[in-house]
Design a protein around this motif. Structure first.
Motif, PDB file in Angstrom:
ATOM      1  N   VAL A  60       0.898  -1.121   0.063  1.00  0.00           N
ATOM      2  CA  VAL A  60      -0.108   0.071   0.090  1.00  0.00           C
ATOM      3  C   VAL A  60       0.919   1.161   0.030  1.00  0.00           C
ATOM      4  N   SER A  61       2.152   1.181   0.694  1.00  0.00           N
ATOM      5  CA  SER A  61       2.833   2.265   0.950  1.00  0.00           C
ATOM      6  C   SER A  61       3.585   2.464  -0.401  1.00  0.00           C
ATOM      7  N   THR A  62       4.008   1.883  -1.093  1.00  0.00           N
ATOM      8  CA  THR A  62       4.923   1.685  -2.252  1.00  0.00           C
ATOM      9  C   THR A  62       4.363   1.667  -3.674  1.00  0.00           C
ATOM     10  N   ASP A  63       3.042   0.654  -3.608  1.00  0.00           N
ATOM     11  CA  ASP A  63       2.669   0.131  -4.705  1.00  0.00           C
ATOM     12  C   ASP A  63       3.603  -0.818  -5.760  1.00  0.00           C
ATOM     13  N   ASP A  64       4.701  -1.321  -4.893  1.00  0.00           N
ATOM     14  CA  ASP A  64       5.731  -2.119  -5.505  1.00  0.00           C
ATOM     15  C   ASP A  64       5.159  -3.695  -5.708  1.00  0.00           C
ATOM     16  N   ALA A  65       5.147  -4.147  -6.869  1.00  0.00           N
ATOM     17  CA  ALA A  65       4.418  -5.568  -7.191  1.00  0.00           C
ATOM     18  C   ALA A  65       5.238  -6.481  -6.642  1.00  0.00           C
ATOM     19  N   ALA A  66       6.378  -6.335  -6.340  1.00  0.00           N
ATOM     20  CA  ALA A  66       7.130  -7.445  -5.675  1.00  0.00           C
ATOM     21  C   ALA A  66       6.987  -7.669  -4.329  1.00  0.00           C
ATOM     22  N   PHE A  67       5.860  -6.999  -3.643  1.00  0.00           N
ATOM     23  CA  PHE A  67       5.281  -7.351  -2.403  1.00  0.00           C
ATOM     24  C   PHE A  67       4.207  -8.464  -2.728  1.00  0.00           C
ATOM     25  N   LEU A  68       3.387  -8.412  -3.801  1.00  0.00           N
ATOM     26  CA  LEU A  68       2.413  -9.415  -4.241  1.00  0.00           C
ATOM     27  C   LEU A  68       2.793 -10.880  -3.962  1.00  0.00           C
ATOM     28  N   LEU A  69       4.090 -11.021  -4.357  1.00  0.00           N
ATOM     29  CA  LEU A  69       4.494 -12.377  -4.174  1.00  0.00           C
ATOM     30  C   LEU A  69       4.408 -12.839  -2.928  1.00  0.00           C
ATOM     31  N   ASN A  70       4.946 -11.980  -1.913  1.00  0.00           N
ATOM     32  CA  ASN A  70       5.172 -12.301  -0.364  1.00  0.00           C
ATOM     33  C   ASN A  70       3.660 -12.431   0.190  1.00  0.00           C
ATOM     34  N   ILE A  71       3.022 -11.559  -0.377  1.00  0.00           N
ATOM     35  CA  ILE A  71       1.332 -11.597   0.104  1.00  0.00           C
ATOM     36  C   ILE A  71       0.838 -12.976  -0.309  1.00  0.00           C
ATOM     37  N   ALA A  72       1.142 -13.447  -1.486  1.00  0.00           N
ATOM     38  CA  ALA A  72       0.509 -14.629  -1.996  1.00  0.00           C
ATOM     39  C   ALA A  72       1.202 -15.960  -1.171  1.00  0.00           C
ATOM     40  N   GLN A  73       2.564 -15.717  -1.030  1.00  0.00           N
ATOM     41  CA  GLN A  73       3.139 -16.926  -0.227  1.00  0.00           C
ATOM     42  C   GLN A  73       2.478 -17.142   1.439  1.00  0.00           C
ATOM     43  N   CYS A  74       2.169 -15.578   2.013  1.00  0.00           N
ATOM     44  CA  CYS A  74       1.358 -15.884   3.478  1.00  0.00           C
ATOM     45  C   CYS A  74       0.319 -16.390   3.010  1.00  0.00           C
ATOM     46  N   HIS A  75      -0.608 -16.066   2.162  1.00  0.00           N
ATOM     47  CA  HIS A  75      -1.861 -16.723   1.930  1.00  0.00           C
ATOM     48  C   HIS A  75      -1.816 -18.103   1.756  1.00  0.00           C
ATOM     49  N   ARG A  76      -0.865 -18.528   1.060  1.00  0.00           N
ATOM     50  CA  ARG A  76      -0.531 -19.922   0.752  1.00  0.00           C
ATOM     51  C   ARG A  76      -0.285 -20.671   2.300  1.00  0.00           C
ATOM     52  N   SER A  77       0.747 -20.143   2.894  1.00  0.00           N
ATOM     53  CA  SER A  77       1.063 -20.570   4.017  1.00  0.00           C
ATOM     54  C   SER A  77      -0.012 -20.770   5.197  1.00  0.00           C
TER      55      SER A  77
END
Length: 88
Positions: A60-77
């Protein structure tokens, strides 16, 4: 097999966004780095729910798409495979 297809779709989506990412006026790179570091620390410690919150804050603070992979990994976990996809 469907789980692997879903994860592959997430990776393709995230990579596409990373390549075509946009810069955001008012983005705070320092806040993004802090959010990433804290999220990574929590994820590695096994606290995926709190890591998710930090990765979302960084996105949200950067709109950096690199965060999306980490967000997806958290949801998966956390067992929320459906939320890990880009179809939310």
């Amino acid at each position: 097999m469907a789980c692997l297809r879903g994860l592959a779709a997430v990776l393709v989506c995230c990579l596409t966004l990373a390549v075509t990412g946009r810069s955001v006026a008012g983005a705070d790179p320092a806040q993004g780095r802090t959010a990433f570091a804290e999220g990574q620390r929590l994820f590695l410690a096994g606290n995926h729910r709190e890591a998710l919150a930090w990765f979302q804050k960084g996105y949200v603070s950067t709109d950096d798409a690199a965060f999306l992979l980490n967000i997806a990994q958290c949801h998966r976990s956390l067992g929320a495979i459906g939320r890990a996809s880009c179809r939310e």
